[in-house]
Design an enzyme around this catalytic site. Structure first.
Site, short mmCIF file in Angstrom:
data_model
loop_
_atom_site.label_atom_id
_atom_site.label_comp_id
_atom_site.label_asym_id
_atom_site.label_seq_id
_atom_site.Cartn_x
_atom_site.Cartn_y
_atom_site.Cartn_z
N HIS A 138 0.82 -1.22 0.00
CA HIS A 138 0.00 0.00 0.00
C HIS A 138 0.85 1.27 0.00
CE1 HIS A 138 0.16 -0.02 4.55
NE2 HIS A 138 0.10 1.28 4.36
N ASP A 190 1.13 -7.64 2.32
CA ASP A 190 1.27 -6.21 2.05
C ASP A 190 2.74 -5.79 1.89
OD1 ASP A 190 0.85 -3.52 1.81
OD2 ASP A 190 -0.45 -3.34 3.55
N SER A 230 3.96 2.28 8.48
CA SER A 230 3.74 1.31 7.42
C SER A 230 5.05 1.06 6.69
CB SER A 230 2.72 1.82 6.42
OG SER A 230 1.46 1.44 6.85
#
Ligand code: ARG
Ligand code: GLU
Length: 714
Positions: free
Chosen positions: A84, A220, A649
């Protein structure tokens, strides 16, 4: 019975010892944290994490783009971050013919790696406290303006004192609301190429349905490579650039993880607000979050329909949808968590104790006696201005795409008297136009605008709206009328707008007022800038000033305690343990998930839950190679009690020996309030198990040659 009781006590102790609130400053670990970290199992030293003179972990970590983290995993600048985080790049390279979102992308050799204009990564060279330098010359009785000017000029001087090397960037940022300052020196690399990404059915498995939720089965991750000039220094893109050789890269541990293992996350958390007063939390829960959520619910509803109806629109809006949906969902989890924790009452209790402490001493009374009153006065006034602010942001500034484009022309119009800035802005617009129209669908935008305007008119107090428009409200929220003005507008037409821009002049910009979309936007924004923004800014300043004093008081009151500075998108360390949690009474969530669980989730009728065929085959054959766990399962994700936030992230999740075991990508639903209030019982970060990433690269994508440049510990 006794036994059970004993284990219970142990369990409780075990839990409270494990989750540690806080995102700590790497340069201060030695003073505040390393002892505790080592007690929890960490086997290395503070210098192994952060050292200015020798290679340390920090030299393998980057700020990826403007809000994610990435880590280097090979001597040739190979970088792993989240899917992402690379999503925007992957999407920009995707077309209907080469749909890398759907199919994934794997460069078979270095010449196939894809260039990403505009993407940069930054390594922290060093950080230093500069509080004394920033506050030099400050006097007690200084006026706010004077103070600001002085601080700004001190900061300028500090930046200059560090200047020298061209691609070093210097930032000076406040911590603890300006009670402390740090300088940060970064080396910025601007040639960062896409190496690999799994298909969205792996990299985004579970999609927005599972987003912010544990248990999780999202692969991810994506891979990039940093390129440098021949001298291994940062250089702008050139086909002659070479892979960057980092001072340090992470070894990858494949031996697995167990509950209770020490973990740390090292990355760039964006922002937290752990010291808000109760009134701010109330405003957040009761007004700010609900209004923002409602605006996005409307937008997402429209996008969903449009994307489902047309594959082209699906690709065009994939990245936008994910962005809008992400905070939308988090705000809802945050509100829920804060209510469950009785955050307002807790804060009120703290404020009571604070008042007591202040009243014990006349000196304190003088210094801190008005803080809570100031909060009360300013938050009372802020309340309905906040609604206007939030909705202006959500529905006007970030609502429809076309308003976003118009905003750029509006800025251009403000710059007609400054040739240099004017030309720069013109160039920027010319650069964004192709990308804008690549990902723009007129019919979709025409639905979004009136739907959001409707909410804007409904929720914002009429006294904060331009009168001119209130009388025209029925037109503005009528989609047929809106379609008409789109049709006539130059802004919805890529050719017309390009030719307008190339021959743009002050006169032509003036004429734009005849374009109804343009005049609609400027009527709203001019009004906002003139009537709402000044009040909002004044109150924000007042509140910030009070918050600074409040922070100073708390620091004094809790002198003997270790207090974390709120996140500010600078490099931080957070640590905890691999551990599951109890999301509700009677339920315990395990700390890891496996491919088996992903296969169980498979559902051909739910787009977020479609497992790609090849992965199913690998599952059926149990072809897990060296990546399986001792039980013979293929691990996918795990959760741990590290205090993380947005920006973390892509951060490395590191074991006791300083080896990479996972890549952070999310937090659990029950813990999303941790930006405001941390709950060691339920706040968990979610990470991709690094073994799953390698399995996908090796067995699924057949890109095993990439593993050769890594240092695998088996
Ligand atoms: N919640 C994660 C974060 O805050 C992941 C967001 C991307 N995923 C998504 N389904 N939108 O960034
Ligand atoms: N997904 C988040 C990010 O992009 C990390 C999750 C969080 O907010 O903790 O940084």
């Amino acid at each position: 019975m006794k036994r059970i009781f004993f284990t219970l006590i142990c369990l409780m102790l075990f839990k409270t010892i494990f989750a540690v609130e806080g995102m700590w400053i790497p340069a201060l670990l030695k003073k505040f944290n390393i002892e505790e970290m080592q007690k929890m199992g960490f086997k290395l030293t503070a210098e192994d994490i952060y050292d200015v003179n020798h290679a340390s972990m920090k030299d393998a970590i980057v700020l990826f783009g403007s809000g994610c983290t990435g880590e280097v995993i090979s001597n040739d600048g190979l970088l792993i971050t989240n899917h992402h985080c690379g999503f925007g790049q992957i999407q920009k390279h995707s077309t209907l013919a080469h749909d890398y979102l759907t199919d994934g992308f794997w460069a078979k050799n270095r010449s196939e790696e894809l260039v990403n204009p505009g993407l940069s990564v930054q390594f922290l060279i060093k950080m230093e406290e500069v509080t004394r330098e920033v506050t030099k010359g400050i006097k007690e009785d200084m006026k706010e303006d004077e103070l600001k000017t002085l601080i700004a000029s001190n900061i300028d001087a500090i930046k200059k004192s560090y200047a020298g090397k061209s691609d070093y960037k210097v930032d000076v940022k406040p911590l603890l609301y300006g009670n402390q300052y740090f300088a940060y020196i970064y080396e910025v690399f601007r040639d960062v190429r896409l190496v690999g990404a799994p298909p969205a059915s792996i990299g985004k498995f579970g999609g927005d349905t599972d987003n912010w939720v544990w248990p999780r089965h999202t692969g991810d991750f994506s891979l990039f490579r940093i390129y440098a000039g021949k001298d291994n220094k940062s250089a702008s893109y050139s086909p002659n650039n070479q892979p960057y050789h980092p001072k340090k890269f992470f070894p990858i541990n494949l031996t697995g993880i167990r509950e209770g293992d020490f973990t740390m996350v090292f990355g760039f958390p964006g922002s937290t607000q752990e010291y808000l007063p109760s009134l701010a939390v109330r405003l957040l829960i009761e007004k700010s979050n609900p209004n923002k959520v409602d605006a996005r619910t409307i937008k997402l509803g429209i996008l969903e329909k449009q994307m489902a109806a047309d594959p082209k629109v699906r690709i065009q809006y994939a990245s936008k949808y994910a962005g809008v949906s992400n905070s939308w969902k988090k705000w809802q989890g945050e509100t829920k968590g804060l209510v469950r924790l009785h955050a307002i009452e807790k804060k009120e209790q703290q404020e009571l104790e604070f008042s007591k402490w202040v009243s014990q001493d006349t000196q304190r009374e003088k210094k801190y006696g008005t803080i809570l009153e100031n909060f009360k006065k300013n938050y009372a006034e802020l309340s309905d201005i906040q609604i206007a602010y939030d909705l202006y942001n959500e529905t006007i500034l970030r609502g429809s795409d076309v308003f976003g484009l118009i905003a750029r022309f509006d800025q251009l119009a403000q710059l007609v008297n400054d040739t240099i800035k004017f030309n720069r802005q013109k160039k920027t617009i010319a650069e964004v136009l192709p990308g804008f129209f690549k990902d723009y669908d007129g019919p979709t935008d025409q639905l979004i605008l009136p739907a959001l305007l409707k909410l804007y008119f409904e929720r914002v107090d009429p006294k904060h709206l331009p009168e001119k428009l209130i009388s025209r409200k029925s037109d503005l929220i009528n989609s047929t009328w809106v379609q008409k003005i789109y049709k006539k507008s130059v802004f919805a037409d890529s050719l017309k707008i390009r030719s307008l821009l190339s021959g743009i002049s002050a006169k032509k910009l003036k004429k734009l007022q005849k374009d109804e979309l343009y005049s609609l936007y400027t009527t709203i924004s001019d009004y906002y800038i003139k009537n709402i923004d000044p009040t909002f800014q004044r109150l924000s300043q007042e509140i910030l000033k009070t918050q600074k004093a409040y922070m100073a008081a708390i620091l004094e009151m809790k002198q003997d305690q270790r207090l974390m500075a709120d996140a500010n998108l600078t490099l931080r360390v957070t640590y905890g343990k691999i551990e599951g949690y109890e999301p509700m009474d009677g339920v315990y969530y395990q700390y890891y998930t496996t491919l088996k669980g992903m296969i169980n989730k498979h559902n051909p009728n739910i787009a977020d839950y479609v497992v790609p065929e090849k992965l199913k085959q690998l599952y059926q054959a149990r072809d897990y190679g060296i990546y399986k766990n001792p039980a013979g399962e293929l691990p996918i994700a795990f959760c741990a009690s590290n205090h993380t936030t947005g920006g973390n992230s892509g951060s490395p999740v590191i074991n006791a020996n300083g080896e990479l075991i996972g890549v952070n990508f999310d937090r659990c639903w029950e813990g999303t309030m941790s930006d405001v209030l941390f709950d060691p019982e339920r706040c968990r970060n979610i990470a991709l198990d690094i073994r799953y990433a390698l399995f996908i690269i090796d067995k699924y994508a057949g890109a095993g040659y990439l593993l050769k440049e890594m240092n695998l510990i088996r």
